[in-house]
Write an enzyme that holds these catalytic residues in place. Structure first.
Site, PDB file in Angstrom:
ATOM      1  N   HIS A 289       0.677  -1.103   0.022  1.00 51.65           N
ATOM      2  CA  HIS A 289       0.089   0.109   0.040  1.00 51.65           C
ATOM      3  C   HIS A 289       0.796   1.194  -0.049  1.00 51.65           C
ATOM      4  CE1 HIS A 289      -2.872   2.763   1.260  1.00 51.65           C
ATOM      5  NE2 HIS A 289      -3.919   2.052   1.298  1.00 51.65           N
ATOM      6  N   GLU A 338      -3.721  14.222  11.840  1.00 56.12           N
ATOM      7  CA  GLU A 338      -4.521  14.117  10.945  1.00 56.12           C
ATOM      8  C   GLU A 338      -5.851  14.217  11.418  1.00 56.12           C
ATOM      9  OE1 GLU A 338      -4.145   9.758   9.791  1.00 56.12           O
ATOM     10  OE2 GLU A 338      -1.774   9.923   9.738  1.00 56.12           O
TER      11      GLU A 338
END
Length: 434
Positions: A289, A338
């Site tokens: 990923h 985040e």
């Protein structure tokens, strides 16, 4: 002349960072100079600077406006009795936080009154950092607003908006974003009964497209898909409230005219919109990923190369084809901070609990990753090409720690059981089986 802002079809100019030019009346733009002794139509020339005069030419942002009355024609501002919701920043917490969607108020609420401070990492007067808000509204603005504290990135989740600015109009719907330069005057009109979404306030360097590196000259958000408005003006001689946000506080004054009175303009310090569905998604076609930086739409850099003041990242529909790979976003502890939101659908790292209009905060070094249900399914999945569809999550990522507001820590939408989504992660370790 008074152009009707309710007209259905809008025109745009295409490109990112262009030196645009537009006039609502023929010949309203001076030719060969910026500030003639007598501007066409008796207009006033006014410079709108988004960067310091001495920035490098590649970084400089400014627009010349030709307007019916100059911005300087206003009385003193007075601090408003009603300030932004959200309160001051709350207690510092390293905990992972998640919120359900905020309810839209039942009382009449415009965009300004519906702004709620959620997280921030710096005071508004600092030349870096971000603040993040939710907005909720059920009526159009009658006031005009500008933000002296930073550039605004609007991410609608519910309801269409018409943003009427000094430089023209932008129509915005969920799955589109808009960026409004620091100091630009605007009014937000609702095209649907209710509206809700997210706002990132960028106190640092203006947003720009990320460098593509080995990706090459094409991919991610392509410049031609960004749309800037064409000139539109209001010649209204009627009382108008002008509100500004200055160092986090709301101040207002009363004008005898509409300040959205720019007949012509040229420059590159402009508002723009972008359709997230046009993002050219990059991903692996072999294994593993890749880092989520491949999903960056816009970035505000710091003085440290590669370290962002603000990255705006999306997780759009895409094909997953990696072989012998744990396909969800991996487990992570991040230097960056985040703040995530969801525009539609579901996020592939969370099976439940993360809803459109909701949000989450994972601060510096807060461990996060797929929940127990998602992890178990991914470990045991038969790996065939699969499309993640009908989804759009996004992230405001910043290098400075984000502190929640007092409201964010106390509101009923805060999910106090968020940590439980990882409690069901199975222990699969077996020292006798490789």
């Amino acid at each position: 002349m008074n152009l009707d802002s309710s007209a259905s079809a809008l025109s745009y100019q295409s490109g990112f960072g262009n030196e645009f030019a537009s006039e609502a009346l023929p010949g309203a733009l001076p030719v060969g100079q910026n500030s003639p002794q007598k501007a066409p139509y008796g207009l006033y020339a006014e410079l709108f600077s988004g960067t310091a005069f001495t920035m490098t030419r590649s970084e400089a942002r400014r627009t010349w406006m030709y307007r019916i009355q100059p911005s300087a024609k206003h009385p003193a501002f007075a601090k408003l009795a009603r300030q932004l919701a959200g309160g001051p920043l709350g207690e510092v917490t390293p905990n992972r936080l998640r919120w359900s969607p905020l309810q839209i108020p039942s009382e009449p609420t415009d965009f300004i009154d519906g702004l709620v401070a959620m997280v921030a990492n710096s005071a508004a007067q600092k030349p870096a950092g971000i603040s993040v808000y939710h907005y909720r509204a059920n009526r159009s603005m009658e006031r005009v607003f500008f933000n002296a504290d930073g550039e605004l990135l609007l991410v609608p989740e519910l309801g269409r908006l018409r943003i009427v600015t000094e430089l023209g109009m932008l129509d915005l719907e969920p799955l589109e974003i808009a960026v409004l330069p620091r100091g630009l005057k605007f009014r937000i009109e609702l095209l649907d009964p209710q509206a809700r979404g997210y706002v990132a306030e960028n106190h640092g360097a203006p947003l720009r497209l990320p460098d593509l590196g080995p990706i090459g000259s094409n991919g991610l958000a392509n410049p031609r898909d960004f749309l800037a408005p064409v000139a539109h003006y209001e010649d209204l001689r009627q009382p108008t409230t002008l509100v500004q946000k200055y160092l986090g506080e709301l101040w207002g004054c009363e004008l005898d005219h509409s300040p959205l009175n720019v007949v012509a303009w040229h420059g590159n310090n402009v508002p723009y919109k972008y359709d997230l569905r046009r993002f050219n998604t990059i991903g692996t076609v072999s294994f593993d990923h890749p880092d989520p930086s491949i999903f960056t739409v816009l970035t505000s850099p710091t003085s440290v190369p590669g370290l962002a003041n603000l990255d705006f990242v999306i997780f759009p529909p895409r094909w997953m084809v990696a072989e012998n790979t744990f396909r969800p976003p991996w487990f992570h502890r991040n230097l960056m901070n985040e703040f995530m939101g969801l525009i539609q659908g579901a996020y592939d790292a969370k099976a439940e609990g993360f809803l459109p209009g909701g949000a989450s905060l994972h601060s510096c070094m807060s461990a996060h990753g797929p929940d127990g249900e998602t992890c178990t399914k991914a470990i045991n999945a038969q790996l065939q090409p699969a499309k993640i569809d009908n989804t759009m999550a996004f992230m405001f990522e910043t290098s400075q720690v984000l502190r929640p507001s007092q409201f964010a820590l106390e509101c009923p939408e805060l999910q106090n059981d968020y940590d439980a989504c990882w409690a069901s992660l199975p222990v699969t370790f077996n020292p006798n089986r490789r």
